[in-house]
Design an enzyme around this catalytic site. Structure first.
Site, short mmCIF file in Angstrom:
data_model
loop_
_atom_site.label_atom_id
_atom_site.label_comp_id
_atom_site.label_asym_id
_atom_site.label_seq_id
_atom_site.Cartn_x
_atom_site.Cartn_y
_atom_site.Cartn_z
CD GLU A 1 -4.49 -7.86 1.29
OE1 GLU A 1 -5.39 -7.17 1.80
OE2 GLU A 1 -3.27 -7.60 1.42
CG ASN B 1 -0.41 -6.82 -1.71
OD1 ASN B 1 -0.89 -7.44 -2.65
ND2 ASN B 1 -0.99 -6.77 -0.51
CD GLU C 1 -2.81 -1.39 2.33
OE1 GLU C 1 -2.77 -0.54 3.23
OE2 GLU C 1 -3.57 -2.37 2.36
CG ASP D 1 -12.62 -9.21 1.37
OD1 ASP D 1 -12.54 -8.19 0.67
OD2 ASP D 1 -12.22 -9.27 2.55
CG HIS E 1 -9.73 -5.85 0.40
ND1 HIS E 1 -10.02 -6.97 1.14
CD2 HIS E 1 -8.40 -5.62 0.57
CE1 HIS E 1 -8.92 -7.39 1.75
NE2 HIS E 1 -7.92 -6.60 1.40
#
Ligand code: 9MR
Length: 505
Positions: free
Chosen positions: A273, A209, A168, A275, A245
């Protein structure tokens, strides 16, 4: 299975066992057909496609809940510690590491044959209090960061397959995110982190990432430019992780193109990651929408050869970061709170199981393509090989009808590749006829070790392999069935390069 079919299968298996005896590593054919049951979980399906499917792991339920452990072990072949490797957790007091949770996850993964993605080495968040409120000089901070990276990567060298080295680093507008690292060490901290990690563990794949980089926007562009520039300077960035996400409102319509764009830099890409949260409470409509978003993610990764893994950020709604962090939202995972599969699970499963593909079949011994003569043929005409020319006469649709088993339909005339009259004889013609679900229209793909795309194609009614008549290398030579050969002197005989094959074991 009929006795004839069993015999045919056994005959083929026998041939393959012989093949396995050659000892010429490049051309061994993988052994016996596998059991259908082996396809029943996400991990077995993913493994068969050369993909890692992972989940974030929370150390608490990992210790306390057998159901959680079982699902994790059976459904996933990769894990990412959700929090256990974060700096605040591993080094709450300077120099005193608390490895218990991280070790427990790595041990579990090792016992379960799962690859660990280490997460994260450098992040603006989850830093220990002593670090953020300490009064260090810039030089000291740099040394502390270097030490941390070395401590983490050295401890797990050989056990962590990939690291999120920098997490990030960007703002939404594409500028670098202010953090203790940027503010005190300057933008060079990113290159330094990768170099330090590579030096300490040369084998691990090193990733940058981020989130909200899954579509075209300033952040994604900035990430792309950074990775391109770092690699041009020799900085060891091996891959880019897209956190993904998202919500049930996300189309994820650009994920595939984004993965492909970054893969074009010559690096691996991964969904790290995933979801898909929804406004609570969940209902059938939202769950169905969620399933389509998950499916889009898995399809995108499968469509990009360098998308090496897809990791979900937790696999059960019982243990998800979402409700705590995004009030009113949740139900973001594949399994519900009782570990039962949601529609999203089924759609990911279906996505991994889908193996239909379309492409040419090149006879490796001649370099010529499987071809429908006079491509307007309405059937009954024996197939041939002919110089590859990108026409519809050489494009075939492989529809999966069973484990590694396909019908092969010409894209232009929609007729099925068929062994004439269901003959089991040597030299029986291979022609086209209307698709009728016959055993002589179904072919098992046997992968040749040493290539992702090379297969023998065995007719299921006879167990015999498709070949070019007399193993000719000439245009117009006809296609027939022949006992599957194991001639070590001519390993490419009967081998077809399927240009779009999805990577069977
Ligand atoms: O899921 C994680 C949650 O349990 C933690 O409280 C939080 C802060 O450390 O981090 C969450 O995981 C984040 C990940 O480390 C980085 N990308 C975003 C994830 C979700 O917030």
């Amino acid at each position: 299975m009929t006795s004839r079919r069993r015999w045919a299968r056994n005959a083929l298996v026998g041939a393959l066992v012989l093949v396995a005896g050659w000892g010429t590593a490049g051309w061994l054919v993988v052994g016996a057909p596998d059991a259908v049951a082996a396809e029943s979980t996400l991990r077995t399906l993913a493994a068969a496609r050369g993909l890692r499917i992972g989940s974030a792991v929370n150390a608490v339920p990992l210790r306390q809940e057998k159901g959680y452990r079982d699902k994790l072990r059976y459904e996933f072949n990769g894990v990412t510690p959700e929090n256990a490797m974060k700096w605040s957790q591993v080094e709450p007091v300077p120099g005193q590491y608390a490895w218990d949770d991280a070790d427990a996850i790595v041990d579990f993964a090792e016992q379960s044959g799962q690859m660990v993605r280490g997460h994260p080495l450098v992040w603006h968040s989850a830093l220990p209090e002593w670090l953020t409120s300490g009064s260090f000089t810039d030089e000291q901070l740099r040394a502390i960061l270097k030490q941390h990276i070395e401590d983490m990567t050295t401890r797990y060298a050989g056990r962590v397959g990939a690291w999120d080295v920098v997490n990030e680093a960007f703002n939404e507008d594409g500028t670098l995110r202010p953090s203790i690292w940027l503010d005190r060490l300057g933008s060079g901290y990113i290159a330094d982190a990768f170099r330090w990690a590579r030096a300490a563990d040369p084998a691990a794949k090193l990733y940058i990432n981020d989130f909200n980089a899954e579509w075209t926007n300033p952040k994604s562009d900035a990430l792309y430019a950074l990775v391109r520039d770092l690699r041009a300077q020799g900085v060891p960035v091996d891959g880019v992780g897209f956190q993904t996400h998202v919500t049930t409102n996300s189309a994820l319509s650009q994920l595939k193109a984004t993965l492909a764009r970054f893969a074009g830099l010559g690096i691996d890409v991964a969904v790290t990651e995933l979801d898909v949260r929804m406004p609570l409470p969940a209902d059938d409509t939202k769950l169905t929408t969620q399933a389509t978003v998950y499916r889009r993610a898995i399809d995108a990764c499968l469509a990009v050869a360098r998308c090496v893994s897809l990791t979900v950020w937790g696999f059960t709604d019982a243990h998800s970061w979402v409700p705590g962090a995004v009030p009113g939202w949740g139900a973001a995972d594949l399994l519900d709170e009782s570990l039962q599969p949601k529609p999203a699970y089924t759609s990911v499963h279906d996505g991994l199981a889908a193996r239909d593909f379309t492409g040419t079949a090149v006879a490796v011994q001649s370099g010529r393509c499987l071809d429908v003569p006079n491509s307007t043929a309405t059937g009954g005409v024996q197939l041939q090989q002919y110089g590859c020319n990108s026409t519809g006469a050489q494009r075939f649709v492989y529809n999966r009808v069973g484990t590694k088993t396909y019908t092969i339909t010409n894209a232009q005339n929609a007729l099925c590749v068929t062994v004439a009259n269901g003959s089991t004889g040597n030299g029986a013609a291979v022609l086209q006829s209307p698709c009728a679900g016959l055993a002589q229209q179904k072919f098992e793909l046997y992968k040749v070790v040493g290539s992702d795309q090379d297969y023998k194609l065995a007719a299921t009614h006879s167990g015999k392999c498709l070949r070019v008549q007399d193993d000719s290398t000439a245009d117009f030579a006809r296609i027939e069935q022949w006992p599957c050969q194991t001639d070590p002197a001519a390993p490419s005989k009967q081998v077809w390069r399927l240009t779009a094959a999805p990577g069977h074991p």
